[in-house]
Design an enzyme around this catalytic site. Structure first.
Site, PDB file in Angstrom:
ATOM      1  N   LYS A 119      54.704  57.183  53.413  1.00 55.22           N
ATOM      2  CA  LYS A 119      53.903  56.340  52.360  1.00 55.22           C
ATOM      3  C   LYS A 119      52.766  57.103  51.798  1.00 55.22           C
ATOM      4  CE  LYS A 119      55.067  51.549  53.752  1.00 55.22           C
ATOM      5  NZ  LYS A 119      54.566  50.341  53.864  1.00 55.22           N
ATOM      6  N   LYS A 201      70.539  52.444  54.011  1.00 51.89           N
ATOM      7  CA  LYS A 201      70.178  50.952  54.168  1.00 51.89           C
ATOM      8  C   LYS A 201      70.132  50.135  52.905  1.00 51.89           C
ATOM      9  CE  LYS A 201      66.486  48.429  56.320  1.00 51.89           C
ATOM     10  NZ  LYS A 201      65.433  48.476  56.926  1.00 51.89           N
ATOM     11  N   LYS A 204      64.831  46.176  50.632  1.00 53.33           N
ATOM     12  CA  LYS A 204      64.546  44.949  49.855  1.00 53.33           C
ATOM     13  C   LYS A 204      63.480  45.723  48.425  1.00 53.33           C
ATOM     14  CE  LYS A 204      60.691  42.746  52.114  1.00 53.33           C
ATOM     15  NZ  LYS A 204      59.477  42.991  52.013  1.00 53.33           N
TER      16      LYS A 204
END
Ligand code: TRP
Length: 337
Positions: A119, A201, A204
């Site tokens: 991040k 994957k 979201k």
């Protein structure tokens, strides 16, 4: 609460950040599991809104999204009569315990976390303290409720390990205070991949809108995305590791319909990909239709949502306070009686 063998029920805690969209991948990989766990465990589900602040949020959008996530949880079948469902920011003990546990966590442990490193790379202009401290807040979420089990994806395993380390460290320094929780990692094979890159994957927060499907998405859009799903240049629907696109679609349809992947592969084997993709899309539309309808009803009923949120926060707070008082007493803070 007790189950039939008079053993106190175990406690399950899980949290979700109100960012991006709740996808059919979240449903298959996580939510479906929680629905099953609800009856056998004392389940607590938190909307981790404080965690989401580690990235800059637009206030109006953030508020609407957090409420939407809450309504979606209720719409999928999280039952406030069985489980506690609440917003993390409504229970100030999360931040309180977080500070206390910060003093038992080393800076080096936090800078080593893979998610912090990832991040930080993605948000170079905003490497804030919250980003570094994220795992301690998560440990607090879990430890506040004396949680036994934490159902999470494999990407959260490191966060669970540090939670266990912090709990064990505290217990050893003082005396047993926290339950040391176990991760409950969902089974492989129930994982859903991106419709545009079946080796990644389904996320979201994927920037490509065609990669993921929301559980409350409208049927036309769902059908369009499945028709465009990336597969391979063969023409047979079969179960083979080197056909990740087809495997992903088979997994999805199998969870949607309850039929085995083998039976589905057999049925659609030679009918062509277009027909198969159409069927997969329809199975998703069908499965989520009642959920979308319930969501549309709930999201209009703000008074009801806020009432459930208030009751959830009250129940969560009652439990959280007990843990925080215990921790403060052990540390040696002066108690105000
Ligand atoms: N970090 C988790 C995620 O990104 C969300 C989360 C916050 C969580 N608090 C939690 C998960 C407590 C499990 C338990 O997926």
């Amino acid at each position: 609460m007790e189950n039939s063998n008079n053993q106190p029920k175990k406690i399950v805690y899980s949290g979700i950040q109100p960012t991006g969209i709740i996808t059919i991948g979240n449903y298959i990989g996580a939510i479906d599991n929680w629905l099953k766990l609800q009856s056998d465990y004392n389940s607590i589900f938190g909307i981790a809104d404080l965690h989401a602040l580690t990235v800059r949020q637009n206030p109006a959008e953030f508020r609407a999204r957090a409420l939407s996530f809450f309504a979606q949880y209720l719409a999928v079948g999280i039952d406030p009569a069985k489980a506690i469902i609440y917003f993390q920011s409504h229970v100030p003990e999360h931040t309180e315990l977080s500070w206390l546990l910060n003093c038992y966590t080393y800076v080096g442990e936090m800078t080593r976390m893979t998610q912090f490193k990832d991040k930080s790379k993605k948000n170079e202009d905003n490497i804030n303290m919250g980003l570094l401290d994220y795992p301690v807040l998560m440990a607090s979420d879990i430890l506040l409720y004396q949680t036994d089990l934490v159902p999470v994806g494999i990407d959260q395993k490191q966060h669970l390990e540090i939670t266990r380390d912090i709990a064990t460290r505290f217990n050893n320094l003082y005396s047993p205070t926290f339950v040391v929780p176990e991760a409950y990692i969902s089974k492989q094979g129930e994982k859903v991949y991106s419709l545009q890159d079946p080796t990644a994957k389904m996320s979201k927060s994927d920037p490509d809108p065609n990669a993921s499907v929301a559980i409350i998405e409208d049927p036309d859009s769902i059908m369009r995305k499945f028709k465009r799903a990336v597969t391979d240049c063969e023409a047979t629907v079969e179960i083979r590791e080197d056909k990740p696109g087809i495997m992903n679609l088979l997994t999805i349809m199998s969870v949607m319909t309850g039929e085995s992947m083998e039976a589905l592969a057999e049925r659609y084997r030679d009918g062509g990909y277009a027909k198969f993709k159409q069927a997969v899309g329809e199975s998703v539309v069908e499965k989520f239709k009642p959920i979308r309808e319930e969501y549309n009803r709930l999201i209009q009923d703000k008074a009801y949502l806020m009432q459930v949120a208030k009751e959830g926060a009250d129940k969560a707070r009652y439990l959280a306070r007990k843990t925080v008082s215990k921790v403060k007493r052990k540390i040696g803070l002066v108690e105000l009686k």
